[in-house]
Motif scaffolding. Structure first.
Motif, PDB file in Angstrom:
ATOM      1  N   ILE A  59      -4.744   7.280  -3.690  1.00 60.94           N
ATOM      2  CA  ILE A  59      -4.656   6.172  -4.647  1.00 60.94           C
ATOM      3  C   ILE A  59      -5.641   5.077  -4.230  1.00 60.94           C
ATOM      4  CG2 ILE A  59      -3.158   4.338  -5.550  1.00 60.94           C
ATOM      5  CD1 ILE A  59      -0.818   6.262  -5.421  1.00 60.94           C
ATOM      6  N   VAL A  60      -5.667   4.786  -2.901  1.00 64.51           N
ATOM      7  CA  VAL A  60      -6.593   3.766  -2.392  1.00 64.51           C
ATOM      8  C   VAL A  60      -8.038   4.208  -2.638  1.00 64.51           C
ATOM      9  CG1 VAL A  60      -7.360   2.471  -0.348  1.00 64.51           C
ATOM     10  CG2 VAL A  60      -4.939   3.036  -0.624  1.00 64.51           C
ATOM     11  N   PHE A  76      -5.482  14.819  14.109  1.00 64.70           N
ATOM     12  CA  PHE A  76      -6.679  14.082  13.711  1.00 64.70           C
ATOM     13  C   PHE A  76      -6.387  12.915  12.781  1.00 64.70           C
ATOM     14  CE2 PHE A  76      -8.019  18.315  14.945  1.00 64.70           C
ATOM     15  CZ  PHE A  76      -8.919  17.986  15.942  1.00 64.70           C
ATOM     16  N   LYS A  77      -5.178  12.874  12.257  1.00 60.35           N
ATOM     17  CA  LYS A  77      -4.789  11.757  11.394  1.00 60.35           C
ATOM     18  C   LYS A  77      -4.156  10.629  12.195  1.00 60.35           C
ATOM     19  CE  LYS A  77      -3.865  14.820   7.493  1.00 60.35           C
ATOM     20  NZ  LYS A  77      -4.430  14.261   6.265  1.00 60.35           N
ATOM     21  N   LYS A 104      -2.512  17.688  12.268  1.00 60.67           N
ATOM     22  CA  LYS A 104      -2.090  16.296  12.073  1.00 60.67           C
ATOM     23  C   LYS A 104      -2.600  15.377  13.193  1.00 60.67           C
ATOM     24  CE  LYS A 104       1.292  15.639   8.668  1.00 60.67           C
ATOM     25  NZ  LYS A 104       1.396  16.767   7.841  1.00 60.67           N
ATOM     26  N   SER A 131       0.837  -1.201   0.000  1.00 61.04           N
ATOM     27  CA  SER A 131       0.000   0.000   0.000  1.00 61.04           C
ATOM     28  C   SER A 131       0.876   1.257   0.000  1.00 61.04           C
ATOM     29  CB  SER A 131      -0.962   0.001   1.194  1.00 61.04           C
ATOM     30  OG  SER A 131      -0.297   0.371   2.387  1.00 61.04           O
ATOM     31  N   PHE A 132       2.098   1.098   0.455  1.00 59.75           N
ATOM     32  CA  PHE A 132       3.058   2.205   0.414  1.00 59.75           C
ATOM     33  C   PHE A 132       3.795   2.274  -0.918  1.00 59.75           C
ATOM     34  CE2 PHE A 132       2.555   3.411   4.731  1.00 59.75           C
ATOM     35  CZ  PHE A 132       3.115   4.668   4.801  1.00 59.75           C
ATOM     36  N   GLY A 173      -2.541  21.022   3.818  1.00 62.00           N
ATOM     37  CA  GLY A 173      -1.420  20.419   4.550  1.00 62.00           C
ATOM     38  C   GLY A 173      -1.286  18.924   4.314  1.00 62.00           C
ATOM     39  N   LEU A 174      -1.566  18.474   3.105  1.00 59.14           N
ATOM     40  CA  LEU A 174      -1.468  17.040   2.815  1.00 59.14           C
ATOM     41  C   LEU A 174      -0.019  16.619   2.593  1.00 59.14           C
ATOM     42  CD1 LEU A 174      -4.497  16.536   0.375  1.00 59.14           C
ATOM     43  CD2 LEU A 174      -4.458  16.728   2.871  1.00 59.14           C
ATOM     44  N   ASP A 175       0.273  15.348   2.868  1.00 60.92           N
ATOM     45  CA  ASP A 175       1.646  14.862   2.667  1.00 60.92           C
ATOM     46  C   ASP A 175       1.654  13.571   1.846  1.00 60.92           C
ATOM     47  OD1 ASP A 175       0.865  12.837   4.325  1.00 60.92           O
ATOM     48  OD2 ASP A 175       2.231  13.329   5.957  1.00 60.92           O
ATOM     49  N   SER A 176       2.833  12.900   1.827  1.00 60.94           N
ATOM     50  CA  SER A 176       3.000  11.739   0.955  1.00 60.94           C
ATOM     51  C   SER A 176       2.061  10.588   1.333  1.00 60.94           C
ATOM     52  CB  SER A 176       4.459  11.271   0.982  1.00 60.94           C
ATOM     53  OG  SER A 176       4.858  11.032   2.322  1.00 60.94           O
ATOM     54  N   ILE A 177       1.763  10.439   2.612  1.00 62.78           N
ATOM     55  CA  ILE A 177       0.846   9.350   3.009  1.00 62.78           C
ATOM     56  C   ILE A 177      -0.558   9.652   2.487  1.00 62.78           C
ATOM     57  CG2 ILE A 177      -0.146   8.034   4.931  1.00 62.78           C
ATOM     58  CD1 ILE A 177       2.318   8.727   6.575  1.00 62.78           C
ATOM     59  N   ASP A 178      -0.944  10.938   2.521  1.00 61.94           N
ATOM     60  CA  ASP A 178      -2.255  11.321   1.985  1.00 61.94           C
ATOM     61  C   ASP A 178      -2.340  11.002   0.493  1.00 61.94           C
ATOM     62  OD1 ASP A 178      -3.301  12.431   4.415  1.00 61.94           O
ATOM     63  OD2 ASP A 178      -1.935  14.110   4.130  1.00 61.94           O
ATOM     64  N   HIS A 215       9.223  13.469   9.569  1.00 64.94           N
ATOM     65  CA  HIS A 215       8.038  12.824   8.991  1.00 64.94           C
ATOM     66  C   HIS A 215       7.960  11.391   9.506  1.00 64.94           C
ATOM     67  CE1 HIS A 215       5.305  11.187   5.879  1.00 64.94           C
ATOM     68  NE2 HIS A 215       4.843  12.415   5.874  1.00 64.94           N
ATOM     69  N   SER A 251       6.900   8.668   7.956  1.00 65.70           N
ATOM     70  CA  SER A 251       7.285   7.592   7.042  1.00 65.70           C
ATOM     71  C   SER A 251       8.360   7.998   6.038  1.00 65.70           C
ATOM     72  CB  SER A 251       6.057   7.055   6.295  1.00 65.70           C
ATOM     73  OG  SER A 251       5.494   8.061   5.491  1.00 65.70           O
ATOM     74  N   PHE A 271      -8.479  -3.641   0.741  1.00 69.20           N
ATOM     75  CA  PHE A 271      -7.923  -2.295   0.571  1.00 69.20           C
ATOM     76  C   PHE A 271      -7.042  -1.878   1.741  1.00 69.20           C
ATOM     77  CE2 PHE A 271     -11.785  -2.311  -2.056  1.00 69.20           C
ATOM     78  CZ  PHE A 271     -11.220  -1.966  -3.279  1.00 69.20           C
ATOM     79  N   PRO A 281      -2.490   2.874   3.549  1.00 64.33           N
ATOM     80  CA  PRO A 281      -1.176   3.334   4.017  1.00 64.33           C
ATOM     81  C   PRO A 281      -1.265   4.179   5.294  1.00 64.33           C
ATOM     82  CG  PRO A 281      -1.788   4.401   1.934  1.00 64.33           C
ATOM     83  CD  PRO A 281      -2.781   3.305   2.177  1.00 64.33           C
ATOM     84  N   SER A 282      -2.364   4.942   5.431  1.00 59.90           N
ATOM     85  CA  SER A 282      -2.444   5.803   6.621  1.00 59.90           C
ATOM     86  C   SER A 282      -2.841   5.014   7.867  1.00 59.90           C
ATOM     87  CB  SER A 282      -3.410   6.969   6.387  1.00 59.90           C
ATOM     88  OG  SER A 282      -4.697   6.479   6.131  1.00 59.90           O
ATOM     89  N   LEU A 316      -0.825   8.619  -1.086  1.00 61.72           N
ATOM     90  CA  LEU A 316      -1.027   7.178  -1.216  1.00 61.72           C
ATOM     91  C   LEU A 316      -2.465   6.791  -0.863  1.00 61.72           C
ATOM     92  CD1 LEU A 316       2.341   6.117   0.444  1.00 61.72           C
ATOM     93  CD2 LEU A 316       1.712   5.627  -1.922  1.00 61.72           C
ATOM     94  N   GLU A 317      -3.014   7.496   0.102  1.00 63.26           N
ATOM     95  CA  GLU A 317      -4.385   7.219   0.529  1.00 63.26           C
ATOM     96  C   GLU A 317      -5.380   7.598  -0.573  1.00 63.26           C
ATOM     97  OE1 GLU A 317      -4.473   5.663   3.584  1.00 63.26           O
ATOM     98  OE2 GLU A 317      -6.541   5.231   2.990  1.00 63.26           O
ATOM     99  N   VAL A 371     -11.609  10.312   4.169  1.00 64.13           N
ATOM    100  CA  VAL A 371     -10.478   9.381   4.229  1.00 64.13           C
ATOM    101  C   VAL A 371      -9.197  10.036   4.746  1.00 64.13           C
ATOM    102  CG1 VAL A 371     -11.362   7.865   2.406  1.00 64.13           C
ATOM    103  CG2 VAL A 371      -9.672   9.611   1.826  1.00 64.13           C
ATOM    104  N   LEU A 372      -9.069  11.335   4.561  1.00 73.40           N
ATOM    105  CA  LEU A 372      -7.837  11.985   5.042  1.00 73.40           C
ATOM    106  C   LEU A 372      -8.021  12.603   6.436  1.00 73.40           C
ATOM    107  CD1 LEU A 372      -6.461  13.671   1.774  1.00 73.40           C
ATOM    108  CD2 LEU A 372      -6.174  11.333   2.590  1.00 73.40           C
ATOM    109  N   ASN A 373      -9.157  12.321   7.061  1.00 73.24           N
ATOM    110  CA  ASN A 373      -9.411  12.856   8.413  1.00 73.24           C
ATOM    111  C   ASN A 373      -9.155  14.356   8.522  1.00 73.24           C
ATOM    112  OD1 ASN A 373     -10.137  10.352   9.712  1.00 73.24           O
ATOM    113  ND2 ASN A 373      -7.981   9.790   9.498  1.00 73.24           N
TER     114      ASN A 373
END
Lengths: 377, 211, 84
Positions: free
Chosen positions: C48-49, B52-53, B50, A187-188, C38-43, A238, A240, B111, B114-115, C45-46, C15-17
């Motif tokens: 994409i899902v 909340f994530k 962040k 997933s990454f 303020g989205l980042d690389s994990i967002d 960060h 990840s 599914f 990643p998060s 990828l999310e 999905v990105l909370n």
């Protein structure tokens, strides 16, 4: 502060069940990373380094009868048992501590607990089963700190022995390949489309590997390999993504050098983390450059048996220590053309080089980094 | 041995936050942990989207650390390279591991996220705190069956004597199914403040049990 | 298109909370990454899902995502162009 020595070790990977077997395959430039067309680990074919189950069960039956163990426990017990062979360590003594390094332990039981009790998925439970196998009276210490767990576990053992709290430590690291981790790394989008190629210009991701490894440290039994200071540091950048400045890794290396009272120029060789993701290898190159270590030889063992997670720091230290003892450096398998911005001395072919001091580094999710120095006396 | 003290501690448990023995925030209305920790976040005037994530383990550790760091002003006192974080728990990241496992149980509805996956390691909370406060010091996460004051005490002492730690944020952060508990201590070289608590196994354990 | 954009905004917030963000706060044509949300690389990828789960669209190379995820509008355009 007491001096701490490396007195025994073992590696179990797809390339073999002890250090010698692994070394022989590495000397032949062999990789254990294969394409897996059909598996329970992922919906599509992918590249991975797996330990042969039949051989594992057969070797394990030589040391244990009756009681059921999980795959993770078998690997760790077998590795520790092989490392303990021919050592004078009294595992039943209060002065011997087991330190277990793993990221996920028995995580496969989360999907299907099979015949095991429900709490077996808790890492403390698995760890106590491992140390109880050897009738060790202490509660084992478990380090679970992403991909730096192994290096941190060695460093923890070193610090506790140095402070006189224990005389011996059996440091065991392990992780198995599961659908849990494979699906996560997929997933990454971080898995490679072939055997991984650390530090190469065409590297496209990591290859996962299964492994267990043990290093036994002692202050009462001596050897010619001494453990100097280790350190860890966070990137504060960060959770990840590796830091673009290599901040945490640079700080960890600097602290190791300073606390070991040695100069960067004394480090002959660096066993890098080298996962072969574009960002990790570049970050490591920057940190190595910043630390003034561009004259040291560098390699990554990930091209031989993949990223073994909780075992990685240990297995790779074992090979680095082999190099140190034998003045023999292994090529960084998969490396052809330099693909990082710093002028790293990546080892292209195995070679004999006189070695005195070496550095092991690792980095992982959560922005964590660790380093440790081994010294030949 | 270097003279060290517990200069502050914070506990989150049972919908309540206690700092240095005094109740800082209590919430009788929240029905579950998520509601409670969000209320605690708002009450503490933390402004960090962040948050909340994060997964539940990180939210728990993040709020405790934020309160303690404000309370003790350690960031002004020390080089952030020399502030170490030593955490421990029993359940590792199992709380989020179960969520990730859920997402891959059914091949027809497969599914992995990643998060979610990124939080399937216990030390991510250390990363979140380090990022928020720009702390570059030593990190380690131990897993133990129960609060292990001896391990924390011994390990933290080795950190202080290695000359690269001036201050340590340490303790227990555990979340598993319906139960949670965090107790974090700030450990510093003795400041000669009358409120300081001697850093030893007895006091670590006493504060853990009392709260 | 308008309907899809407003649906996407809701899905992204979920999905990105993105706490305290309303669909009306997101400008469909403004860049999703960088400043703003303020989205980042994990967002990334999310997202994409999200495309795969809700729209059956696969992005294999995260680099391709850059164009697709430039804005909510570009996502909507990609979905309309590729949806079977």
């Amino acid at each position: 502060m007491k001096d701490v020595f490396v007195i025994s070790e073992n590696i179990i990977t797809s390339l073999g069940f002890d250090t010698e077997e692994n070394v022989n395959n590495i000397k032949n430039y062999k990789t254990g990373i294969c394409k897996l067309d059909k598996s329970d680990f992922w919906t599509e074919p992918f590249f991975v380094s797996l330990i042969n189950t039949e051989r594992l069960n057969q070797e394990f039956s030589n040391i244990s009868e009756g009681k059921e163990y999980t795959r993770f426990e078998k690997l760790c017990i077998l590795s520790a048992s092989k490392a303990l062979k021919n050592t004078p360590i009294d595992v039943k003594s209060k002065e011997t501590i087991f330190i277990i390094s793993t990221t996920k332990g028995n995580i496969d039981l989360l999907k299907n607990s099979q015949d095991f009790e429900e709490d077996r998925v808790y890492i403390d439970k698995a760890a106590s089963i491992i140390s109880s196998f050897f009738n060790n009276p202490n509660t084992p210490i478990v380090v679970s700190n992403a991909c730096i767990s192994g290096v941190l576990a060695i460093n923890t053992a070193k610090r506790l022995i140095s402070a006189g709290l224990y005389k011996n430590a059996v440091v065991v690291g392990g992780d198995i390949i599961t659908e849990f981790v494979v699906s996560g790394f997929q997933s990454f989008k971080s898995l490679s489309f072939g055997p991984c190629k650390p530090f190469d210009v065409s590297r496209d991701g990591l290859s996962m590997g299964e492994g267990a490894s043990t290093i036994i440290l002692s202050s009462e039994t001596k050897s010619n390999i001494r453990v100097l200071e280790g350190a860890s540091a966070n990137d504060a950048n960060h959770i990840s993504g590796p830091s673009k400045t290599g901040e945490g890794l640079y700080i960890a290396i600097e602290k190791s050098l300073k606390n070991s009272k040695i100069d960067a120029t004394e480090i002959d060789y660096i066993s890098a983390h080298g996962t072969a993701t574009p960002y990790n290898d570049e970050m490591e190159a920057i940190a190595i450059g910043r630390a003034g270590l561009l004259n040291s030889f560098v390699n990554s063992y990930k091209g031989y048996f993949g990223h073994t997670l909780g075992a990685a720091g240990l297995a790779e230290s074992v090979l680095a220590i082999y190099s140190l003892k034998n003045n023999f450096l292994f090529a960084s398998l998969g490396f052809e053309n330099k693909g990082v911005s710093e002028d790293l001395k990546v080892i292209e072919k195995h070679k004999e080089v006189k070695l005195n001091k070496i550095l092991k580094i690792a980095s992982g999710f959560g922005g964590c980094n660790a380093s440790i120095i081994f010294d030949k006396i | 041995m270097i003279d060290t003290c517990i200069t502050a501690y914070c506990v989150i448990n049972d919908n309540k936050i206690v700092i240095n023995g005094e109740t800082y925030f209590k919430d009788n209305e929240s029905q579950d942990f998520n509601e409670f920790i969000k209320a605690a976040y708002r009450f503490s005037n933390i402004n960090y989207l962040k948050f909340f994530k994060m997964d539940r383990l990180c939210k728990l550790g993040f709020v405790v650390a934020d309160l303690l760091i404000k309370q003790t002003a350690i960031l002004e006192k020390y080089d952030s390279k020399n502030i170490s974080i030593v955490f421990s728990n029993r359940a590792s990241s199992l709380d989020t591991d179960r969520e990730h496992q859920q997402s891959i149980n059914d091949r027809n509805n497969y599914f992995p996220s990643p998060s979610v996956f990124v939080y399937t390691l216990p030390n991510i909370v250390t990363g979140e705190i380090s990022i928020r406060h720009k702390i570059y010091g030593e990190n380690i996460f131990f897993i133990s069956n129960q609060f292990d004051e001896k391990l924390l005490y011994n390990y933290i002492n080795t950190l202080f004597s290695s000359s690269s730690t001036d201050c340590c944020i340490a303790g227990w952060i555990d979340i598993d199914k319906n139960s949670y508990k965090a107790i974090i201590y700030i450990i510093e070289k003795s400041t000669n403040n009358s409120k300081d608590i001697i850093f030893d196994t007895e006091n670590l354990k006493k504060l853990y049990i009392k709260n | 298109m308008e309907e899809l954009i407003s649906k996407l905004k809701g899905e992204i917030i979920e999905v990105l909370n993105l706490e305290d963000v309303q669909p009306s706060d997101i400008d469909a044509e403004a860049p999703l990454f960088g400043e703003g949300l303020g989205l980042d690389s994990i967002d990334a990828l999310e997202l994409i899902v999200l495309l795969e789960k809700n729209y059956g669209l696969k992005i294999e190379d995260p680099k391709d995502g850059k164009k697709v995820f430039f804005s909510v509008k570009s996502m909507a355009e990609y979905i309309l162009a590729n949806k079977k």
